[in-house]
Write an enzyme that holds these catalytic residues in place. Structure first.
Site, short mmCIF file in Angstrom:
data_model
loop_
_atom_site.label_atom_id
_atom_site.label_comp_id
_atom_site.label_asym_id
_atom_site.label_seq_id
_atom_site.Cartn_x
_atom_site.Cartn_y
_atom_site.Cartn_z
N ASP A 132 0.87 -1.06 0.01
CA ASP A 132 -0.10 0.01 -0.15
C ASP A 132 0.83 1.21 -0.12
OD1 ASP A 132 -2.26 1.55 0.30
OD2 ASP A 132 -2.46 1.59 2.30
N MET A 133 0.91 2.09 -0.98
CA MET A 133 1.46 3.29 -1.08
C MET A 133 1.21 4.38 0.03
SD MET A 133 2.90 2.42 -3.69
CE MET A 133 4.22 3.67 -3.73
N TYR A 164 -1.28 10.40 -3.03
CA TYR A 164 -1.36 11.55 -3.86
C TYR A 164 -0.43 12.50 -3.60
CZ TYR A 164 -5.92 9.81 -5.85
OH TYR A 164 -6.89 9.28 -6.33
N ARG A 177 0.18 14.88 9.44
CA ARG A 177 -0.82 14.10 10.21
C ARG A 177 -0.22 14.32 11.66
NH1 ARG A 177 -1.87 8.40 7.11
NH2 ARG A 177 -1.95 9.42 5.19
N ASP A 182 -3.52 2.62 -5.38
CA ASP A 182 -2.20 2.54 -4.89
C ASP A 182 -2.08 1.49 -4.22
OD1 ASP A 182 -4.01 3.19 -2.65
OD2 ASP A 182 -2.32 4.25 -1.66
N GLU A 183 -2.48 0.19 -4.48
CA GLU A 183 -2.44 -0.77 -3.62
C GLU A 183 -2.42 -2.30 -4.44
OE1 GLU A 183 -6.04 -1.55 -0.64
OE2 GLU A 183 -6.33 0.02 -1.54
P1 TTP Z 1 -5.46 5.60 0.81
O1 TTP Z 1 -4.54 4.65 0.51
O2 TTP Z 1 -6.74 5.27 1.60
O3 TTP Z 1 -4.64 6.74 1.74
P2 TTP Z 1 -3.37 7.29 1.53
O4 TTP Z 1 -2.32 6.59 0.49
O5 TTP Z 1 -3.37 8.93 1.15
O6 TTP Z 1 -2.63 7.45 3.03
P3 TTP Z 1 -2.03 6.12 3.83
O7 TTP Z 1 -0.66 6.20 3.85
O8 TTP Z 1 -2.76 6.22 4.98
O9 TTP Z 1 -2.45 4.94 2.73
O10 TTP Z 1 -5.91 6.27 -0.58
C1 TTP Z 1 -5.11 6.44 -1.68
C2 TTP Z 1 -5.16 7.80 -2.49
O11 TTP Z 1 -6.68 7.81 -2.86
C3 TTP Z 1 -5.05 8.92 -1.49
O12 TTP Z 1 -3.75 9.42 -1.54
C4 TTP Z 1 -5.83 9.72 -2.04
C5 TTP Z 1 -7.02 8.99 -2.76
N1 TTP Z 1 -8.33 9.00 -1.87
C6 TTP Z 1 -9.30 10.11 -2.16
O13 TTP Z 1 -9.26 10.84 -3.34
N2 TTP Z 1 -10.39 9.91 -1.48
C7 TTP Z 1 -10.48 9.02 -0.30
O14 TTP Z 1 -11.75 9.27 0.29
C8 TTP Z 1 -9.61 8.41 -0.21
C9 TTP Z 1 -9.85 7.41 1.07
C10 TTP Z 1 -8.35 8.42 -0.69
#
Ligand code: TTP
Length: 708
Positions: A18-19, A23, A60, A120-121
């Site tokens: 998981d990235m 963004y 954060r 991103d997964e």
């Molecule tokens: P996530 O993997 O949920 O979060 P993240 O990568 O920003 O942070 P984390 O390190 O906690 O995993 O989401 C991946 C991307 O998807 C995130 O960077 C932005 C986008 N996104 C949205 O646009 N809207 C949303 O509600 C969520 C949850 C994510």
């Protein structure tokens, strides 16, 4: 519905990658000066500083959360850098993030079967790589273990006071008395750490990972230690992990099922499920779901990592909260046009880059009906066969919307009452394309022949009798939900806007011909970032849960007798002339350019398609190519014995040259060819049965040849 998949007894090594704050990382790579600073990515609208959709780990620490708006974030962290998500067509443009996700995948996929689970997964099945490593370079025999591996978190490994955590991990990795599963897991940890370092080197992105023996546990573990860390789940730690894990946080238990477990059975953690027998769970939730619940309580999941690097579906959506709700058909049409344009661009990129074609178009919406609190979210999703070409997708999406709206109004015991009926409002709209399959290789050369014009772009396979109920039962109005749908030829696109507006006005008498209503107001519009690489990564902005496009099989097909009759008439006209033949006819005259043909057809359209009804002429030049369902084409030996014998022709005037190979012709399209060509092609495709029946290079070459 969850599917219970029994686990094999074979040891598997699965990782979920998981990235981190994805963004934000993409934006920081673009603007290096932002690195290390508290940063957040916000939606494009400026209301209260925009909605945060990604927050860096530096931010954060100050208490900045995704649920905040930009202004709030600035209050808790005045130095925060807010970067706006790129915008196209009045909505978020996520291409940069999608492409960045693809970069990561191209690195990860080198080591094992790879499944792109969202933007991103990624899941990876590293079993083979781990087994190889165990045979050839087992951890216990390694002189040196990378620092990144030693930083792993191994669940259940207790770091006694005073001991060095990394040293404990080293010992765990190198135990010669470990069981086979743990030895493989140790190899998995080494491989994943290497992969993560490689991702960083090649893309500049950090990621976190979970390493376990199944997808479910790997996913849970990847979120446990972020950012830029990895967590290993030995079998002996599974119970400890699940014991206190909140039930609602489990995949597929965030909704009604999870709520029922909480309220009806008092199950709040996964561990609480252990109290119930499989039989009891089956009686309460059905055999499959009951077994699935029994399994997850024990960390059992046999779900395979699908070898899929490309998205399963594409989607584009937008929310219209509060006063931004869309209240006229024209405003819905305006936004559908934007969404469909984006969808169409992505479909064509997918086609160009990956040679894949989507088969189903689905419209999803949320709506409310004034004074009816039950009405929210009941808007039925609708599907139809997908026709390529932006205008066609736009037209079909609008038709699907209208079908859904009629039904929705039916739900609410009301009728659409023409011009001033503003009692409904649309709060989100999305279109998705699914059932994406590779184009059969045999059609590639034919596609090329049309100079990049996909045959289906000019397909007349209209959805008017194929509107499919996606999510809700048929309403009484269902059977006529698409009556009055417009239909156009791709060649008629030039005149369609006028006609469509006339039709809309006639049908609904809506104002707002510019369709810009959602622009008015106070800038409250929020973006939905409905990413759909997988169908499960559709993301909404804060305040909205992540939205998932349903991927269910369509349940019912509405037939529309009147339109069917029109189609029948046209089918009758076309009987005897197969679709590829017609397609060829449209193109085989090199003295007429595509543009000329379009212009001529547009001219014809002007005279034939005024008003809300379209004459059968609208269909009379339909070109229809049904792409076969098969996803591959076997190599076919040709009559001269060579494996790749080919025949080619050239188009000198006005069009790019083209060629075809006999062994590229998909047998399933042969029926589409004119009878004389069918005979010849069949002879070539069955050389052993009918050798030398047809003289090579005669009629088919002649037929394809533009000078014919
Ligand atoms: P996530 O993997 O949920 O979060 P993240 O990568 O920003 O942070 P984390 O390190 O906690 O995993 O989401 C991946 C991307 O998807 C995130 O960077 C932005 C986008 N996104 C949205 O646009 N809207 C949303 O509600 C969520 C949850 C994510």
């Amino acid at each position: 519905m969850p599917v219970a998949t029994p686990e094999t007894s074979d040891a598997r090594i699965i990782t979920h990658v998981d990235m981190d704050c994805f963004y934000v990382q993409v934006e920081q790579r673009k603007q290096q000066n932002l690195r290390g600073l508290p940063t957040a990515v916000i939606q494009y609208n400026s209301y209260k500083g925009g909605a945060l959709i990604a927050v860096s780990y530096e931010a954060r620490k100050f208490g900045v959360k995704r649920s905040m708006r930009g202004d709030e974030a600035k209050e808790v962290c005045p130095q925060i850098q807010l970067v706006q998500v790129p915008v196209a067509r009045g909505k978020a443009d996520l291409n940069a993030y999608r492409n960045a996700g693809s970069e990561v995948i191209s690195v990860l996929a080198r080591k094992g079967r790879c499944e792109r689970a969202s933007i991103d997964e990624v899941y990876l099945d590293l079993t083979d790589a781990a087994e190889t490593m165990l045979k050839e370079a087992a951890p216990e025999n390694l002189d040196d273990i990378e620092e990144e591996v030693l930083k792993s978190h191994v669940l259940g490994l207790h770091n006694e006071d005073g001991t060095d955590a990394k040293e404990e991990v080293r010992k765990w990795l190198c135990r010669s008395d470990a069981d086979y599963h743990d030895k493989l897991l140790a190899c998995g940890a080494i491989i994943v750490a290497e992969l993560r370092m490689q991702v960083l080197k090649e893309t500049e992105f950090t990621c976190s990972a979970g390493i376990a023996h199944n997808k479910m546990l790997a996913k849970l573990a990847s979120a446990m230690n972020k950012p830029a860390q990895q967590t290993v789940v030995p079998r002996s730690s599974v119970n400890g992990l699940l014991e206190s894990f909140p039930i609602k946080k489990m995949k597929q238990l965030g909704g009604k099922l999870g709520s029922s477990l909480q309220t009806d059975l008092g199950v709040n953690t996964v561990g609480d499920l252990l109290k119930f027998s499989e039989d009891k769970l089956q009686r309460r939730y059905g055999i499959n779901t009951g077994t699935w619940l029994w399994n997850i309580a024990r960390g059992i999941s046999g779900e395979e990592v699908e070898g899929r690097l490309l998205p399963k579906s594409h989607g584009s959506g937008k929310t219209f909260p509060g006063p931004q709700a869309l209240k006229t058909i024209a405003s819905v049409q305006h936004w559908l046009n934007q969404l469909c344009e984006e969808l169409s661009d992505r479909l064509h990129s997918d086609l160009d880059q990956n040679k894949r074609i989507a088969h189903t178009l689905t419209l999803h919406a949320r709506a409310y009906k004034t004074g009816d609190s039950d009405s929210h979210k009941k808007f039925p999703s609708k599907s139809c066969p997908l026709r390529y070409g932006t205008t066609k997708i736009q037209e079909d999406a609008l038709n699907l919307f209208q079908a859904g709206l009629r039904e929705y109004i039916g739900f609410c015991n009301n009728k659409i009452q023409g011009t001033q009926n503003n009692s409904w409002g649309i709060t989100s709209l999305a279109v998705s394309a699914s059932k994406i399959v590779p184009i059969p290789s045999g059609t590639h050369s034919i596609v090329k022949y049309f100079g990049g014009q996909l045959p289906s772009r000019s397909s007349s396979k209209l959805p008017r009798d194929n509107v499919i109920e996606e999510a809700t039962p048929l309403s009484p109005s269902g059977s006529e939900s698409c009556s009055g749908l417009n239909s156009y030829e791709s060649q008629l696109e030039y005149s369609e806007e006028d006609a469509k507006m006339k039709y809309l006005k006639a049908s609904f008498g809506q104002q707002d011909p510019s369709g810009n209503s959602s622009r008015q107001g106070d800038g409250l519009t929020e973006e939905s970032s409905l990413l759909s690489p997988q169908g499960n990564e559709n993301r909404m902005t804060q305040g909205e849960p992540r939205q998932e496009f349903p991927e269910e099989e369509p349940r019912r097909i509405h037939s529309m007798p009147r339109l069917k009759a029109i189609e029948k008439k046209n089918t009758a006209k076309e009987k005897g002339s197969c679709s590829i033949l017609k397609l060829f006819k449209n193109y085989h005259d090199p003295s007429t350019s595509l543009e000329q043909k379009h212009a001529a057809n547009a001219e014809g359209a002007k005279t034939s398609s005024i008003g809300s009804e379209f004459t059968s002429n609208s269909y009379s030049t339909c070109n229809q190519v049904e792409l076969p369902k098969e996803t591959h084409c076997e190599e076919i030996e040709t009559s001269n014995g060579g494996g790749s014998s080919s025949s080619a022709a050239h188009v000198p005037q006005g069009r790019q040259s083209w060629s075809y190979k006999i062994d590229e012709i998909d047998p399933s399209i042969v029926d589409e060819l004119p009878p004389e060509i069918q005979q010849e092609v069949r002879a070539w495709l069955r050389p052993l049965k009918r050798p030398n029946v047809v003289k090579r290079g005669s009629s088919i070459t002649h037929y394809f040849h533009p000078n014919k």
